[in-house]
Motif scaffolding. Structure first.
Motif, PDB file in Angstrom:
ATOM      1  N   ILE A 252       0.867  -1.188   0.000  1.00 57.63           N
ATOM      2  CA  ILE A 252       0.000   0.000   0.000  1.00 57.63           C
ATOM      3  C   ILE A 252       0.896   1.227   0.000  1.00 57.63           C
ATOM      4  O   ILE A 252       1.392   1.661   1.037  1.00 57.63           O
ATOM      5  CB  ILE A 252      -0.919  -0.003   1.238  1.00 57.63           C
ATOM      6  N   ARG A 253       1.098   1.810  -1.162  1.00 56.20           N
ATOM      7  CA  ARG A 253       2.100   2.868  -1.300  1.00 56.20           C
ATOM      8  C   ARG A 253       1.525   4.198  -1.787  1.00 56.20           C
ATOM      9  O   ARG A 253       2.278   5.124  -2.052  1.00 56.20           O
ATOM     10  CB  ARG A 253       3.206   2.413  -2.262  1.00 56.20           C
ATOM     11  N   ASP A 254       0.225   4.287  -1.944  1.00 53.08           N
ATOM     12  CA  ASP A 254      -0.336   5.544  -2.449  1.00 53.08           C
ATOM     13  C   ASP A 254      -1.672   5.834  -1.781  1.00 53.08           C
ATOM     14  O   ASP A 254      -2.324   4.943  -1.214  1.00 53.08           O
ATOM     15  CB  ASP A 254      -0.509   5.486  -3.969  1.00 53.08           C
ATOM     16  N   LYS A 255      -2.076   7.086  -1.858  1.00 54.33           N
ATOM     17  CA  LYS A 255      -3.288   7.540  -1.181  1.00 54.33           C
ATOM     18  C   LYS A 255      -4.533   6.855  -1.729  1.00 54.33           C
ATOM     19  O   LYS A 255      -5.428   6.461  -0.954  1.00 54.33           O
ATOM     20  CB  LYS A 255      -3.418   9.061  -1.330  1.00 54.33           C
ATOM     21  N   ALA A 256      -4.599   6.679  -3.032  1.00 54.27           N
ATOM     22  CA  ALA A 256      -5.803   6.095  -3.640  1.00 54.27           C
ATOM     23  C   ALA A 256      -6.032   4.673  -3.137  1.00 54.27           C
ATOM     24  O   ALA A 256      -7.163   4.293  -2.796  1.00 54.27           O
ATOM     25  CB  ALA A 256      -5.680   6.110  -5.161  1.00 54.27           C
ATOM     26  N   THR A 257      -4.952   3.871  -3.104  1.00 53.86           N
ATOM     27  CA  THR A 257      -5.087   2.494  -2.623  1.00 53.86           C
ATOM     28  C   THR A 257      -5.486   2.480  -1.150  1.00 53.86           C
ATOM     29  O   THR A 257      -6.372   1.726  -0.736  1.00 53.86           O
ATOM     30  CB  THR A 257      -3.762   1.722  -2.807  1.00 53.86           C
ATOM     31  N   ALA A 258      -4.837   3.330  -0.345  1.00 61.49           N
ATOM     32  CA  ALA A 258      -5.154   3.393   1.081  1.00 61.49           C
ATOM     33  C   ALA A 258      -6.618   3.767   1.300  1.00 61.49           C
ATOM     34  O   ALA A 258      -7.313   3.171   2.136  1.00 61.49           O
ATOM     35  CB  ALA A 258      -4.239   4.398   1.767  1.00 61.49           C
ATOM     36  N   LYS A 259      -7.107   4.728   0.535  1.00 61.16           N
ATOM     37  CA  LYS A 259      -8.487   5.178   0.694  1.00 61.16           C
ATOM     38  C   LYS A 259      -9.474   4.081   0.326  1.00 61.16           C
ATOM     39  O   LYS A 259     -10.507   3.895   0.985  1.00 61.16           O
ATOM     40  CB  LYS A 259      -8.726   6.414  -0.173  1.00 61.16           C
ATOM     41  N   ARG A 260      -9.146   3.322  -0.716  1.00 59.94           N
ATOM     42  CA  ARG A 260     -10.005   2.219  -1.155  1.00 59.94           C
ATOM     43  C   ARG A 260     -10.089   1.130  -0.079  1.00 59.94           C
ATOM     44  O   ARG A 260     -11.158   0.589   0.205  1.00 59.94           O
ATOM     45  CB  ARG A 260      -9.454   1.653  -2.460  1.00 59.94           C
ATOM     46  N   LEU A 261      -8.957   0.837   0.534  1.00 62.79           N
ATOM     47  CA  LEU A 261      -8.927  -0.220   1.545  1.00 62.79           C
ATOM     48  C   LEU A 261      -9.573   0.232   2.844  1.00 62.79           C
ATOM     49  O   LEU A 261     -10.211  -0.570   3.541  1.00 62.79           O
ATOM     50  CB  LEU A 261      -7.483  -0.659   1.789  1.00 62.79           C
ATOM     51  N   VAL A 262      -9.420   1.501   3.175  1.00 63.55           N
ATOM     52  CA  VAL A 262     -10.110   2.042   4.353  1.00 63.55           C
ATOM     53  C   VAL A 262     -11.622   1.892   4.183  1.00 63.55           C
ATOM     54  O   VAL A 262     -12.345   1.530   5.122  1.00 63.55           O
ATOM     55  CB  VAL A 262      -9.715   3.518   4.577  1.00 63.55           C
ATOM     56  N   ALA A 263     -12.103   2.137   2.960  1.00 61.85           N
ATOM     57  CA  ALA A 263     -13.545   1.995   2.700  1.00 61.85           C
ATOM     58  C   ALA A 263     -14.001   0.561   2.948  1.00 61.85           C
ATOM     59  O   ALA A 263     -15.091   0.328   3.497  1.00 61.85           O
ATOM     60  CB  ALA A 263     -13.851   2.411   1.263  1.00 61.85           C
ATOM     61  N   VAL A 264     -13.172  -0.390   2.569  1.00 68.22           N
ATOM     62  CA  VAL A 264     -13.507  -1.804   2.802  1.00 68.22           C
ATOM     63  C   VAL A 264     -13.589  -2.084   4.304  1.00 68.22           C
ATOM     64  O   VAL A 264     -14.525  -2.732   4.792  1.00 68.22           O
ATOM     65  CB  VAL A 264     -12.474  -2.725   2.138  1.00 68.22           C
ATOM     66  N   LEU A 265     -12.609  -1.575   5.064  1.00 67.51           N
ATOM     67  CA  LEU A 265     -12.577  -1.830   6.499  1.00 67.51           C
ATOM     68  C   LEU A 265     -13.713  -1.102   7.226  1.00 67.51           C
ATOM     69  O   LEU A 265     -14.260  -1.610   8.214  1.00 67.51           O
ATOM     70  CB  LEU A 265     -11.224  -1.425   7.085  1.00 67.51           C
ATOM     71  N   VAL A 266     -14.090   0.088   6.751  1.00 69.54           N
ATOM     72  CA  VAL A 266     -15.245   0.788   7.317  1.00 69.54           C
ATOM     73  C   VAL A 266     -16.512  -0.024   7.066  1.00 69.54           C
ATOM     74  O   VAL A 266     -17.342  -0.219   7.958  1.00 69.54           O
ATOM     75  CB  VAL A 266     -15.374   2.199   6.716  1.00 69.54           C
ATOM     76  N   ASP A 267     -16.665  -0.502   5.844  1.00 71.73           N
ATOM     77  CA  ASP A 267     -17.855  -1.267   5.472  1.00 71.73           C
ATOM     78  C   ASP A 267     -18.002  -2.531   6.313  1.00 71.73           C
ATOM     79  O   ASP A 267     -19.109  -2.982   6.602  1.00 71.73           O
ATOM     80  CB  ASP A 267     -17.786  -1.619   3.986  1.00 71.73           C
ATOM     81  N   HIS A 268     -16.869  -3.129   6.719  1.00 71.53           N
ATOM     82  CA  HIS A 268     -16.905  -4.365   7.509  1.00 71.53           C
ATOM     83  C   HIS A 268     -16.853  -4.096   9.014  1.00 71.53           C
ATOM     84  O   HIS A 268     -16.812  -5.035   9.811  1.00 71.53           O
ATOM     85  CB  HIS A 268     -15.758  -5.284   7.099  1.00 71.53           C
ATOM     86  N   GLY A 269     -16.819  -2.809   9.403  1.00 72.20           N
ATOM     87  CA  GLY A 269     -16.900  -2.468  10.806  1.00 72.20           C
ATOM     88  C   GLY A 269     -15.588  -2.456  11.556  1.00 72.20           C
ATOM     89  O   GLY A 269     -15.580  -2.385  12.794  1.00 72.20           O
ATOM     90  N   TRP A 270     -14.456  -2.494  10.834  1.00 72.66           N
ATOM     91  CA  TRP A 270     -13.158  -2.520  11.506  1.00 72.66           C
ATOM     92  C   TRP A 270     -12.565  -1.120  11.707  1.00 72.66           C
ATOM     93  O   TRP A 270     -11.630  -0.947  12.483  1.00 72.66           O
ATOM     94  CB  TRP A 270     -12.171  -3.385  10.721  1.00 72.66           C
TER      95      TRP A 270
END
Length: 504
Positions: free
Chosen positions: A460-478
């Motif tokens: 995970i080396r860029d803002k776009a990837t980090a933001k996409r993965l944060v959305a996944v973790l938010v959606d799953h409640g983490w």
């Protein structure tokens, strides 16, 4: 239009977090234990000895030993299957070992391959001496040829006769190598042209192959097509502008690639590779981690002796002349190794069993490509075990056939487990890596995007990837958005998330 991440946050604000965090994906079932005793009286003790010395997972040690044995033995025979008029097949095996960094893959492979390194060292010494003799012989031959042409230049028939009497140019000594690490298929072909007819594609960093020049978009199909041809025992057929054509029969290749799970997923998820059929030729093992269990201990008394016996046996085989086609320096002409009557009956029972399991709803339906080749894999593995015991063997007995079947069934189980797991969405797998990092490495109750792509997992080396993965973790409640922002590691962050810990 709102981004996916923005929609996820809006949904969170409207409906709140889930009642409890949800797993990102279904956990893989635990790996089966490698049937190490099926490797026989030479290879099994060697695998156990490496396991004792290195403390890598047993499957890694067994894969390293089996891959080395396959390289050493497969040039001598083809296995004769009791089908279709007694079809003969190479005994090459393509092994893939999947394990995280730190599982001591490299050291296990180093211990298993010492006989190959020793033999290559001997070949280099002989090659250096032979090379000098060859250079002198070549110069003498060229001078004699020029002289023969000069003396008979006015008489074509006499010139031809003189050149015929002179004979062909001296043969260049074969390249002193048995293994290649990360070749393109073109590089591998060049080694096959001037080197030994039996080679191994071995690497403890399989990512260098999967991500190398041979697996770029343009070269990928050419690479795997030729790997499949070599597994099948077909000649390498190369047609290159500027270099002419090359048809290379009688070559054998064995493969053992060790790679991390992320690299393996790239390999297993590739639809082009799946459609081409290379997955059905791979024998994959992905053992459970040994981390946290490797405490200092005294090596067992029998460990050194087992590795010495194993190495000497492989060196004896390597010193046995390869069966070559008449008049060829590096074209194999292997003999047929057939199944004993009892072994043939056992093999046919296994064929029937596999066929039934490929029916709709059957246990092997989802890995039909590999299942179709499973009986052949079993026979190849049985042949390797047989030859380690006796390189001059003429048949596979029933015990060795049953051992090959036990190994084949293990690989089928691993394929069902690992290939199914590799179908998970790439973002989900990256999100799981991020979640693990947040739970085990990040110090603090909250996180921001810059913290993730600057200090988080290397993938995970860029803002776009980090933001996409944060959305996944938010959606799953983490992760829970902190609407007013937060101070993190001494810096004020406008966007921040609270990390949800798993319940004990």
């Amino acid at each position: 239009m709102k981004t996916i991440a923005a929609k996820v946050v809006d949904n969170f604000l409207q409906h709140g977090p889930p009642e409890s965090p949800r797993p990102l994906m279904r956990a893989l079932p635990p790996a089966e234990l490698f049937p190490v005793d099926a490797l026989g009286p030479v290879l099994a003790p060697a695998a156990k000895a490496i396991h004792d010395r290195v403390q890598a997972p047993m499957a890694i040690c067994a894969q390293s030993v089996l891959g080395t044995a396959a390289l050493v033995t497969r040039g001598y025979v083809n296995v004769e299957l009791p089908i279709g008029g007694k079809r003969v097949k190479p005994i090459s095996s393509y092994l893939v070992t999947v394990a995280e960094s730190g599982e001591r893959k490299t050291e296990a492979d180093f211990q298993a391959s010492w006989a190959i390194r020793k033999h290559e060292e001997d070949l280099r010494e002989k090659h250096d001496a032979a090379r000098q003799s060859y250079e002198n012989d070549k110069i003498a031959w060229e001078k004699a040829r020029d002289e023969a042409v000069k003396k008979t230049k006015s008489n074509r028939a006499a010139t031809k006769l003189a050149l015929d009497n002179l004979g062909p140019s001296p043969n260049e000594p074969l390249l002193p190598r048995l293994t290649c690490g990360e070749p393109t298929i073109e590089g591998l072909v060049k080694v096959f042209v001037k080197g030994w007819p039996s080679l191994g594609l071995f690497s403890d960093e399989g990512g260098m192959f999967v991500g190398g020049h041979g697996m770029t978009t343009e070269a990928k199909l050419r690479t795997v097509s030729n790997l499949s041809r070599l597994w099948d025992g077909n000649p390498i057929d190369r047609m290159r502008s500027g270099e002419g054509a090359a048809l290379l029969p009688g070559r054998r290749l064995s493969v053992h690639l060790m790679m991390q799970p992320e690299v393996a997923n790239i390999l297993f998820q590739d639809r082009l590779l799946a459609g081409q059929g290379i997955h059905s030729r791979l024998l994959v093992s992905a053992p459970e981690s040994a981390a946290g269990t490797r405490y200092p201990k005294q090596e067992k008394p029998e460990t050194t002796q087992a590795l010495e016996d194993y190495g000497r046996r492989l060196l004896d085989i390597l010193k046995t002349p390869l069966p070559l086609r008449h008049g060829k320096m590096n074209e194999l002409d292997p003999r047929a190794l057939h199944l004993s009557m009892e072994a043939g009956k056992t093999w046919k029972v296994f064929v029937d069993h596999v066929e039934r399991q490929m029916r709709p709803g059957g246990e092997l339906e989802s890995i039909k490509g590999l299942a179709n080749k499973l009986p052949e894999h079993a026979a190849r593995l049985a042949a390797i075990i047989t030859l380690v015991g006796d390189i001059h063997a003429i048949e596979i007995d029933d015990d060795r056939m049953r051992a090959g079947i036990a190994l084949a069934e293990y690989y089928a189980g691993e394929a069902l487990r690992v290939f199914e797991g590799s179908k998970a969405n790439v973002d989900l797998m990256l999100a799981q890596r991020l979640l693990d990092w947040l739970h085990w490495h990040w110090q603090g109750p909250a996180i921001s995007l810059p913290d993730i792509y600057q200090y988080g997992p290397g993938a995970i080396r860029d803002k776009a990837t980090a933001k996409r993965l944060v959305a996944v973790l938010v959606d799953h409640g983490w992760l829970m958005p902190i609407l007013e922002g937060a101070e993190i590691a001494g810096k004020r962050r406008r966007e921040a998330w609270q990390i949800v810990k798993a319940e004990a």
